[in-house]
Motif scaffolding. Structure first.
Motif, PDB file in Angstrom:
ATOM      1  N   VAL A 103      75.564  18.792  76.516  1.00  0.00           N
ATOM      2  CA  VAL A 103      75.004  17.677  75.747  1.00  0.00           C
ATOM      3  C   VAL A 103      75.455  16.329  76.331  1.00  0.00           C
ATOM      4  O   VAL A 103      74.683  15.370  76.355  1.00  0.00           O
ATOM      5  N   VAL A 104      76.658  16.271  76.853  1.00  0.00           N
ATOM      6  CA  VAL A 104      77.168  14.998  77.387  1.00  0.00           C
ATOM      7  C   VAL A 104      76.331  14.557  78.595  1.00  0.00           C
ATOM      8  O   VAL A 104      75.867  13.404  78.665  1.00  0.00           O
ATOM      9  N   GLY A 105      76.099  15.472  79.526  1.00  0.00           N
ATOM     10  CA  GLY A 105      75.311  15.135  80.714  1.00  0.00           C
ATOM     11  C   GLY A 105      73.883  14.794  80.343  1.00  0.00           C
ATOM     12  O   GLY A 105      73.303  13.829  80.867  1.00  0.00           O
ATOM     13  N   LEU A 106      73.314  15.585  79.441  1.00  0.00           N
ATOM     14  CA  LEU A 106      71.916  15.355  79.060  1.00  0.00           C
ATOM     15  C   LEU A 106      71.757  14.003  78.372  1.00  0.00           C
ATOM     16  O   LEU A 106      70.795  13.272  78.636  1.00  0.00           O
ATOM     17  N   THR A 107      72.703  13.652  77.526  1.00  0.00           N
ATOM     18  CA  THR A 107      72.600  12.368  76.812  1.00  0.00           C
ATOM     19  C   THR A 107      72.669  11.202  77.803  1.00  0.00           C
ATOM     20  O   THR A 107      71.888  10.242  77.703  1.00  0.00           O
ATOM     21  N   ALA A 108      73.566  11.302  78.751  1.00  0.00           N
ATOM     22  CA  ALA A 108      73.668  10.240  79.771  1.00  0.00           C
ATOM     23  C   ALA A 108      72.363  10.145  80.559  1.00  0.00           C
ATOM     24  O   ALA A 108      71.838   9.048  80.802  1.00  0.00           O
ATOM     25  N   ALA A 109      71.819  11.297  80.939  1.00  0.00           N
ATOM     26  CA  ALA A 109      70.589  11.311  81.750  1.00  0.00           C
ATOM     27  C   ALA A 109      69.407  10.755  80.953  1.00  0.00           C
ATOM     28  O   ALA A 109      68.591   9.980  81.479  1.00  0.00           O
ATOM     29  N   LYS A 110      69.325  11.138  79.682  1.00  0.00           N
ATOM     30  CA  LYS A 110      68.223  10.627  78.844  1.00  0.00           C
ATOM     31  C   LYS A 110      68.303   9.112  78.721  1.00  0.00           C
ATOM     32  O   LYS A 110      67.295   8.409  78.806  1.00  0.00           O
ATOM     33  N   ALA A 111      69.521   8.608  78.490  1.00  0.00           N
ATOM     34  CA  ALA A 111      69.692   7.162  78.316  1.00  0.00           C
ATOM     35  C   ALA A 111      69.236   6.420  79.571  1.00  0.00           C
ATOM     36  O   ALA A 111      68.542   5.398  79.487  1.00  0.00           O
ATOM     37  N   LEU A 112      69.594   6.952  80.727  1.00  0.00           N
ATOM     38  CA  LEU A 112      69.192   6.298  81.984  1.00  0.00           C
ATOM     39  C   LEU A 112      67.685   6.377  82.189  1.00  0.00           C
ATOM     40  O   LEU A 112      67.053   5.403  82.605  1.00  0.00           O
ATOM     41  N   ALA A 113      67.114   7.544  81.890  1.00  0.00           N
ATOM     42  CA  ALA A 113      65.662   7.708  82.063  1.00  0.00           C
ATOM     43  C   ALA A 113      64.913   6.718  81.185  1.00  0.00           C
ATOM     44  O   ALA A 113      63.937   6.094  81.615  1.00  0.00           O
ATOM     45  N   LEU A 114      65.400   6.573  79.960  1.00  0.00           N
ATOM     46  CA  LEU A 114      64.738   5.681  78.998  1.00  0.00           C
ATOM     47  C   LEU A 114      64.900   4.219  79.427  1.00  0.00           C
ATOM     48  O   LEU A 114      63.941   3.459  79.484  1.00  0.00           O
ATOM     49  N   ALA A 115      66.142   3.849  79.759  1.00  0.00           N
ATOM     50  CA  ALA A 115      66.407   2.451  80.076  1.00  0.00           C
ATOM     51  C   ALA A 115      65.750   2.031  81.392  1.00  0.00           C
ATOM     52  O   ALA A 115      65.260   0.911  81.522  1.00  0.00           O
ATOM     53  N   LEU A 116      65.751   2.935  82.368  1.00  0.00           N
ATOM     54  CA  LEU A 116      65.222   2.576  83.690  1.00  0.00           C
ATOM     55  C   LEU A 116      63.744   2.924  83.841  1.00  0.00           C
ATOM     56  O   LEU A 116      63.138   2.650  84.875  1.00  0.00           O
ATOM     57  N   ARG A 117      63.203   3.622  82.834  1.00  0.00           N
ATOM     58  CA  ARG A 117      61.799   4.068  82.853  1.00  0.00           C
ATOM     59  C   ARG A 117      61.517   4.911  84.090  1.00  0.00           C
ATOM     60  O   ARG A 117      60.596   4.646  84.868  1.00  0.00           O
ATOM     61  N   ILE A 118      62.369   5.885  84.276  1.00  0.00           N
ATOM     62  CA  ILE A 118      62.179   6.806  85.409  1.00  0.00           C
ATOM     63  C   ILE A 118      62.095   8.232  84.860  1.00  0.00           C
ATOM     64  O   ILE A 118      62.577   8.504  83.749  1.00  0.00           O
ATOM     65  N   PRO A 119      61.483   9.161  85.622  1.00  0.00           N
ATOM     66  CA  PRO A 119      61.353  10.525  85.109  1.00  0.00           C
ATOM     67  C   PRO A 119      62.705  11.232  84.970  1.00  0.00           C
ATOM     68  O   PRO A 119      63.624  11.015  85.774  1.00  0.00           O
ATOM     69  N   LEU A 120      62.779  12.074  83.926  1.00  0.00           N
ATOM     70  CA  LEU A 120      63.960  12.916  83.673  1.00  0.00           C
ATOM     71  C   LEU A 120      63.582  14.332  84.085  1.00  0.00           C
ATOM     72  O   LEU A 120      62.533  14.844  83.680  1.00  0.00           O
ATOM     73  N   ILE A 121      64.428  14.954  84.888  1.00  0.00           N
ATOM     74  CA  ILE A 121      64.138  16.337  85.297  1.00  0.00           C
ATOM     75  C   ILE A 121      65.304  17.221  84.859  1.00  0.00           C
ATOM     76  O   ILE A 121      66.464  16.945  85.176  1.00  0.00           O
ATOM     77  N   ALA A 122      64.977  18.262  84.092  1.00  0.00           N
ATOM     78  CA  ALA A 122      65.992  19.201  83.614  1.00  0.00           C
ATOM     79  C   ALA A 122      66.073  20.351  84.598  1.00  0.00           C
ATOM     80  O   ALA A 122      65.049  20.913  84.984  1.00  0.00           O
ATOM     81  N   VAL A 123      67.293  20.677  85.039  1.00  0.00           N
ATOM     82  CA  VAL A 123      67.404  21.771  86.007  1.00  0.00           C
ATOM     83  C   VAL A 123      68.284  22.889  85.465  1.00  0.00           C
ATOM     84  O   VAL A 123      69.126  22.685  84.596  1.00  0.00           O
ATOM     85  N   ASP A 124      68.041  24.076  86.028  1.00  0.00           N
ATOM     86  CA  ASP A 124      68.816  25.264  85.688  1.00  0.00           C
ATOM     87  C   ASP A 124      70.002  25.327  86.661  1.00  0.00           C
ATOM     88  O   ASP A 124      69.823  25.301  87.875  1.00  0.00           O
ATOM     89  N   HIS A 125      71.197  25.405  86.102  1.00  0.00           N
ATOM     90  CA  HIS A 125      72.418  25.400  86.912  1.00  0.00           C
ATOM     91  C   HIS A 125      72.421  26.545  87.952  1.00  0.00           C
ATOM     92  O   HIS A 125      72.876  26.355  89.086  1.00  0.00           O
ATOM     93  N   LEU A 126      71.905  27.696  87.569  1.00  0.00           N
ATOM     94  CA  LEU A 126      71.944  28.855  88.474  1.00  0.00           C
ATOM     95  C   LEU A 126      70.929  28.690  89.606  1.00  0.00           C
ATOM     96  O   LEU A 126      71.234  28.980  90.770  1.00  0.00           O
TER      97      LEU A 126
END
Ligand code: KG4
Ligand code: ZN
Length: 357
Positions: A103-126
Motif C-alpha cells: 500500500v505504501v508504494g502504491l499510494t506514492a505512485a498514485k499521488a505522483l500519477a495524479l499530480a504529474l498527470r502521467i500514466p500509472l502502471i501496476a506490475v506483478d513482482h514475480l
C-alpha cells in the motif's frame, strides 16, 4: 527531434516486502517497443530492522517503507539527473507481497500519477523478477522461455510466452526456497537473511556429509517441497523429534550442515527446472529472485542448461534480489495499453495466471 522519437522516462517503485526501492528507466516511447535501460536504481534495505526477529515483521516493514519511499524516489531521480517533471510514467509493484508494504508504494505512485498527470502502471513482482533477465541481456531475446522465480516467498516455474504472458507450471507446496534458507540459517545460529550466510559457510563444507531428503525428485509433476528438508536439518542438529538440548556445534559440523542443506535445495530446483524445460521443449531459461544470486546455484543451473543446449539468462546478483528496476516491465505493459486506474488496489496474495486460474 519530435516527442515520439525521444525516450520515455519511467519512475519505478518497489515496496512489496523488506526493501524500499526506486529506479528510473529510459525506454522507447510507446507504441515503439524495446528494452529500457536503467538510468538509476537505489535500494534501502531493512535487514537491520528485521534481523533480531529472524524474519520480516510486516508492521515494521510498512513503517520503514513510509519513512524511506520518498527519499528513495528523490535519490533515484537525482542519480538519473532528472526531475519529477521529466517523468513520462510511474510504475509500482502491486502484487504479491505484504499488504501494508504494498500500500505504501502504491499510494506514492498514485499521488505522483495524479499530480504529474502521467500514466500509472501496476506490475506483478514475480513477472518483474523474470523481466530482470531481459534488462540484463538487452540485446538478446529472452522470451519465450521457461521462467524460474526463486525468492523468499516463491519458488515457481512458468512458461513465459512473452514478458506479460507467464503461465504457472508448478512450484513449491510449502516453503519457498529462500524461506527455507532463512529458517535453516536461524536454526544454525546464522544471521538474517539466511541465504547469503548459508552460502558463505557452505563454501568450506562437504555437500555430501548429510544425506538430506530431496522431495519429489523422481516425480514427473513440477512440485517442490522444502519442509521435510528443514525438519531433517533440525533432527540432524538436535536428534530425532528435536529432543536433544541445543548444544554448541563445531565449525566443521556447521559447514557440513550448511553445504549439505544447500546442495539438497539446489538438486531439487535444478531437477525440476530441467523437467520443465524438457516438458515444454523450451530452449531458453530465465531465472530471477534472491536465491538466484547464490553462486553454487548459478553454477549448477549453467551446467544443466549447457547439457540440454538451453540458453540461460540470469541477472547479476543486484538484479536478482528485490529492486525497482525490474518494474521496467511496465514499459511493455504501457505499450500494450495496460494502464491502471487510480482506484486500483494491491493484491497481497499470489495471483496465478494461466493453468491454475
Ligand atoms: O527476491 P528476494 O530479494 O525477495 C523476495 O521477493 O522474497 O529474495 C529474498 C530471499 C531471502 O530468503 C534470502 O535468504 C534469499 O533470497 N537469498 C539467497 C541468497 N541471497 C538472497 N539464498 C541463497 N543464497 C544467496 N546467496
Ligand atoms: Zn522478490
Amino acid at each position: 527531434m519530435s516527442e515520439d522519437q525521444t525516450g520515455l522516462l519511467l519512475l519505478a517503485i518497489e515496496t512489496t516486502c523488506d526493501e524500499t526501492a526506486a529506479a528510473v528507466l529510459e525506454g522507447p516511447r510507446p507504441p515503439r517497443l524495446g528494452v529500457p535501460t536503467i538510468r538509476s536504481s537505489v535500494v534501502a534495505s531493512q535487514v537491520g530492522l528485521h534481523q533480531r526477529y529472524g524474519g520480516v515483521v510486516p508492521e515494521i516493514a510498512s513503517r520503514a517503507h513510509v519513512r524511506q519511499v520518498l527519499p528513495m524516489i528523490d535519490e533515484a531521480l537525482r542519480r538519473a539527473g532528472i526531475t519529477l517533471g521529466d517523468l513520462g510514467a510511474v510504475a509500482v509493484a502491486t502484487r504479491p507481497g505484504l499488504v501494508g508494504a504494498l500500500v505504501v508504494g502504491l499510494t506514492a505512485a498514485k499521488a505522483l500519477a495524479l499530480a504529474l498527470r502521467i500514466p500509472l502502471i501496476a506490475v506483478d513482482h514475480l513477472e518483474g523478477h523474470l523481466y530482470a533477465c531481459q534488462l540484463a541481456y538487452p540485446d538478446r531475446e529472452v522470451y519465450p522461455c521457461v521462467g524460474l522465480v526463486v525468492s523468499g516467498g516463491h519458488t515457481s516455474l512458468y512458461l513465459c510466452r512473452s514478458p506479460l504472458q507467464c503461465e504457472f507450471l508448478g512450484g513449491t507446496i510449502d516453503d519457498a526456497a529462500g524461506e527455507a534458507f532463512d529458517k535453516v540459517a536461524s536454526m544454525l545460529g546464522l544471521g538474517y537473511p539466511g541465504g547469503p550466510e548459508i552460502e558463505r559457510v557452505a563454501k568450506e563444507g562437504d555437500p555430501t556429509a548429510y544425506a538430506f531428503p530431496r522431495s519429489f525428485l523422481h516425480d514427473e509433476r513440477l512440485l517442490l517441497s522444502f519442509s521435510g528438508l528443514k525438519t531433517a536439518v533440525l533432527y540432524a542438529l538436535h536428534g530425532q523429534n528435536a529432543q536433544r538440548a541445543p548444544t554448541q556445534i563445531s565449525e566443521d559440523r556447521l559447514r557440513n550442515l550448511a553445504a549439505s542443506f544447500q546442495e539438497a535445495v539446489i538438486d531439487v530446483i535444478v531437477a525440476k527446472t530441467r523437467q520443465a524445460l524438457l516438458q515444454t521443449g523450451m530452449k531458453r531459461l530465465g531465472v530471477g529472485g534472491g536465491v538466484a544470486s547464490n553462486s553454487r546455484f548459478r553454477e549448477r543451473l549453467l551446467r544443466m542448461a549447457t547439457e540440454l543446449g538451453v540458453d540461460l539468462f540470469i541477472p547479476p546478483p543486484g538484479l536478482c534480489t528485490d529492486n525497482a528496476a525490474m518494474a521496467g516491465i511496465a514499459l511493455p505493459k504501457l505499450a500494450a495499453g495496460l494502464v491502471a486506474d487510480l482506484d486500483i488496489d494491491v493484491a497481497a496474495g499470489l495471483v496465478r495466471p494461466g493453468r491454475n486460474g
